[in-house]
Write an enzyme that holds these catalytic residues in place. Structure first.
Site, PDB file in Angstrom:
ATOM      1  NE  ARG A  35       2.604  32.602 -67.576  1.00 32.85           N
ATOM      2  CZ  ARG A  35       1.923  31.610 -68.141  1.00 32.85           C
ATOM      3  NH1 ARG A  35       1.161  31.856 -69.198  1.00 32.85           N
ATOM      4  NH2 ARG A  35       1.971  30.391 -67.653  1.00 32.85           N
ATOM      5  CB  SER A  91       6.683  31.633 -62.245  1.00 31.70           C
ATOM      6  OG  SER A  91       6.165  30.333 -62.075  1.00 31.70           O
ATOM      7  CD  GLU A 117       5.488  34.411 -65.088  1.00 32.09           C
ATOM      8  OE1 GLU A 117       4.459  34.019 -64.519  1.00 32.09           O
ATOM      9  OE2 GLU A 117       6.241  33.658 -65.744  1.00 32.09           O
TER      10      GLU A 117
END
Length: 307
Positions: free
Chosen positions: A179, A228, A298
């Site tokens: 990520r 998320s 995130e």
């Protein structure tokens, strides 16, 4: 909140500008959470050359923020000073190339890329069906899902820097990790080239249907959410840590931790951006107290708090 209108000054610096400049443009409708304040200036460039000319003429002291489809974003209630750039129709082309390659503009939604690849019999990109964002965001954060990541399929990408110069970055130039992209800060990605492999359209579409069904069964995709919220810590799953800390269903103002999937935050209808962000920070505090693990955001958070 309202910012000083600097659109006339900016337009005068680029007489041939073809894109659209808008002062104090509401941004909440452009985000999945449907919260947040305005952009001081929202710029929608016509194409890469228009974007480069604008950036080359933009004074260095004016900050630049880029937003995509707004799916992985908390836009704070005070809005965003400076220029917000959002790529649109001039960046949504998809073209098939030899060797099962696909060239795509960065305003293209991830799921549209997956469908175009499937229709062309190109396998390896079906995982993008499960990512609720655009290609620009996928490059920026090495987006992935269902056992696939951007780093696995990207060949190269084009980008414009703050001075209006065009760059071509190889996969290695991104320094991808979980990520995360290590590409130089300040780049605005305009196009990406992907490598697929031979596949059968029916089988690829069936895999995409499986991904869609899995998302609908496990995630609150029909709510006002941002995907998320926290990255999975090494060796752990964020949702399990959040659940174990007693945060499932936790509310703050109009924001709530999803009952369906507790790594998702939801705007139940009247949340402010502050509600959502503060709820996320409360979740982080409770998880740290319960497990010792410090969750990392995130979801991207931009802008100013309300005055």
């Amino acid at each position: 909140m309202s910012f000083p209108d600097i659109t006339a000054e900016l337009a005068a610096r680029v007489p041939g500008l073809r894109g659209r400049l808008a002062a104090n443009e509401p941004l909440a409708p452009l985000t999945w959470f449907r919260v947040g304040g305005p952009a001081q200036v929202l710029f929608s460039p016509a194409d890469e050359a228009d974007l480069a000319a604008f950036l080359a003429a933009l004074p260095e002291e004016i900050p630049v923020t880029v937003i995509g489809l707004g799916s992985n974003l908390i836009l704070r209630d005070g809005g965003v000073p400076g220029v917000v750039i959002r790529l649109g129709r001039g960046f949504n082309a998809i073209a098939m190339e030899e060797g099962h390659r696909i060239r795509v503009g960065t305003a293209v939604p991830d799921m549209r890329l997956a469908k175009a690849a499937a229709d062309a019999g190109i396998d390896g990109l079906a995982f993008y069906r499960g990512i609720p964002g655009g290609i620009g965001g996928a490059l920026t954060m090495n987006a992935g899902a269902h056992h696939g990541e951007t780093k696995d399929v990207l060949i190269e990408a084009r980008a414009v820097d703050r001075q209006g110069r065009v760059h071509v970055l190889s996969n290695a130039d991104f320094g991808f990790s979980y990520r995360h992209s290590g590409a130089p800060a300040g780049l605005i990605f305009t196009q990406a080239l992907y490598q697929g492999r031979p596949g059968e359209t029916g089988a690829i579409l069936a895999e995409m249907d499986r991904i869609t069904a899995a998302r609908e069964a496990a995630q609150p995709i029909r709510e006002k959410t941002g995907g998320s919220t926290f990255k999975n810590p090494p060796g752990d799953k964020a949702w399990q840590l959040i659940d174990a800390a007693g945060c499932r269903g936790l509310r703050l103002g109009g924001a709530q931790v999803s009952q369906m999937h507790c790594n998702f935050l939801i705007n139940t209808g009247d949340a402010s951006a502050a509600d959502i962000e503060e709820l996320g920070e409360e979740v982080r505090r409770r998880v740290k107290a319960a497990s010792g693990v410090e969750l990392q955001w995130e979801i991207r958070r931009i802008g100013l708090p309300a005055a």
